[in-house]
Design an enzyme around this catalytic site. Sequence first.
Site, PDB file in Angstrom:
ATOM      1  N   LYS A 102      -0.712  -4.241  -3.262  1.00 56.92           N
ATOM      2  CA  LYS A 102      -2.015  -3.724  -2.828  1.00 56.92           C
ATOM      3  C   LYS A 102      -2.208  -2.328  -3.417  1.00 56.92           C
ATOM      4  CE  LYS A 102      -4.870  -2.581   1.203  1.00 56.92           C
ATOM      5  NZ  LYS A 102      -5.016  -1.133   0.990  1.00 56.92           N
ATOM      6  N   ASP A 142       9.480   5.252 -10.464  1.00 52.52           N
ATOM      7  CA  ASP A 142       8.974   5.818 -11.719  1.00 52.52           C
ATOM      8  C   ASP A 142       9.714   7.086 -12.124  1.00 52.52           C
ATOM      9  OD1 ASP A 142       7.180   3.792 -12.020  1.00 52.52           O
ATOM     10  OD2 ASP A 142       5.395   4.954 -11.501  1.00 52.52           O
ATOM     11  N   SER A 162       0.815  -1.210   0.000  1.00 47.51           N
ATOM     12  CA  SER A 162       0.000   0.000   0.000  1.00 47.51           C
ATOM     13  C   SER A 162       0.854   1.269   0.000  1.00 47.51           C
ATOM     14  CB  SER A 162      -0.952  -0.048   1.198  1.00 47.51           C
ATOM     15  OG  SER A 162      -1.941   0.946   1.107  1.00 47.51           O
TER      16      SER A 162
END
Length: 559
Positions: A323, A309, A298
């Site tokens: 998740k 990224d 999470s």
Amino acid sequence: MKQMKTRNKWLIAALAAVLITGAGFTTVKLTDNYFEISKNLEIFTTLYRELNIYYVDETNPGELMKTGIDAMLESLDPYTNFIPEADMEDYRFMTTGQYGGIGSLIRTVDGDVYISEPYEGFPAHKSGLKAGDKVIEVDGVTIADKDQEQVSKLLKGSAGSVVKIKVQSYGDDKPRMVEVKREEIKIPDVPFYGIIDEGTGYIKLNSFTRTAGKSVREAFQDLKNNEGMEKLVLDLRGNGGGLLVEAVNITNMFIPKGLEVVSTRGKITDWDKTYKAINEPLDTEIPLVILVDEGSASASEIVSGALQDYDRAVVIGRNTFGKGLVQQTRDLFYNSKLKLTVAKYYIPSGRCIQRIDYAHKDIEGGVKEIPDSLLHRFETVGGREVIDGRGIEPDILIESEKMHKILMALLEKNLFFKYANKFSLENEDIGPPEKFGLTDEQYDHFADFVISFDVSYTTSTEKAFERLLTTAREEGYYDPATHEFEKLRERIKPYGRNDLYNFRRDIQLVLEDEIVSRYHYQTGRIKAALAKDPAVDEARTVLKNGTYKQILSAAYTRK
């Protein structure tokens, strides 16, 4: 008939009111479902009334309703839950890390409840309670017939109240009474930070409660301003997540203001939101390594995924949990709440890292991972390839080691815990945690201790051998070779003492961790583990040998 129509009108009106007030005047397109919802509400209401009135035995209406609600929500996903008023303290702990209590972990050993690890500096520790103390009574209530959860509730209470705990320490003949003044316990989000190598800082983040961002910021500033930190390792292993906004705050510390961190998208488009870095960062240049594993979920995946990224950090460890679902709590009547999944989140490359597809279950209600054929490929800012549907894949993979059967048996029998009680009674001090290691003689004593217990286990080799015997008997090969088969059985039969030395390295690591906690608590555990941690060693290497920038380039191939 008129009564039925009137009741339907009231149900629809009630539904409309709930949807308007519950969603904050959000438009929800459920007009087509009004009849279906009102019909099933009537059926359920009638069934519930008839069941409680006419069932042959006495029923508990509250328990029946809770069972029905839990089963209904369980059919959706594991994160959509009903929180009754009685469990509100647990909910508060989940979001804030705070509760009223004595500040200690407890565990069940052979049917008895023990203090397993007092938090350093908290009431249990200050009152002299130690790991290995067996709990006998709490405020005059004998706990012999109570489970661990029941004992935990007895120990918790409002800050400032006093609880009397009767305990018996390992090696003592008689129990003693300990009075502990409860406090507001706040489990630290950052249990440890420090310099682990020349110029390399380390921050261990255990949770994302409301103070997580503040804690990381303070640790970072202390390391950089006072300890000369030039590189950072942020450890998110075992961190199951928490508040999304804290994940945004922590990511914001390492990327320029204005960049997107995460976006959420769900059925109610009015709730879709994009979270950006709104503050000035702490440092956008410092070399950064993020450690993750299968327990990182999470919010941990938002931080590690967003920084991956943007090619802002090298991610080292094992694949994360996966998740990618966002939960929100809705207030219900009688001080209860509904925690429900309302959206999926997407990190800057556009990927959603949700691993399990809860929307498509098999005929038995089972769930599966999103199939490879439905995965999509994305790119980081620098052109590195990443995929969705599989959590966060580390840039450098640290293989997990298989747990040996004897290690599992020792854990199941609580023999590490029991021996640590004995060791701490016989040894006053062990020195600095990062330098502690068992001698050969001390390990021999542990082996003698283990052999005095009935430690039995079945290896995979034994199971395979039994299947071989079954086949041999069926095909007629067993009788002519009985002697050879039985001789082989003896050769592969696990022998506790031999296995204690065959797998000594792994066993000793767990034992030393348990022993260190007796003297140096959680901080000591972390310090001791850092000295023997392959992921931390890899992070040190990456930050020292010049491969850091190479890994963040598009030409890099994951190990």
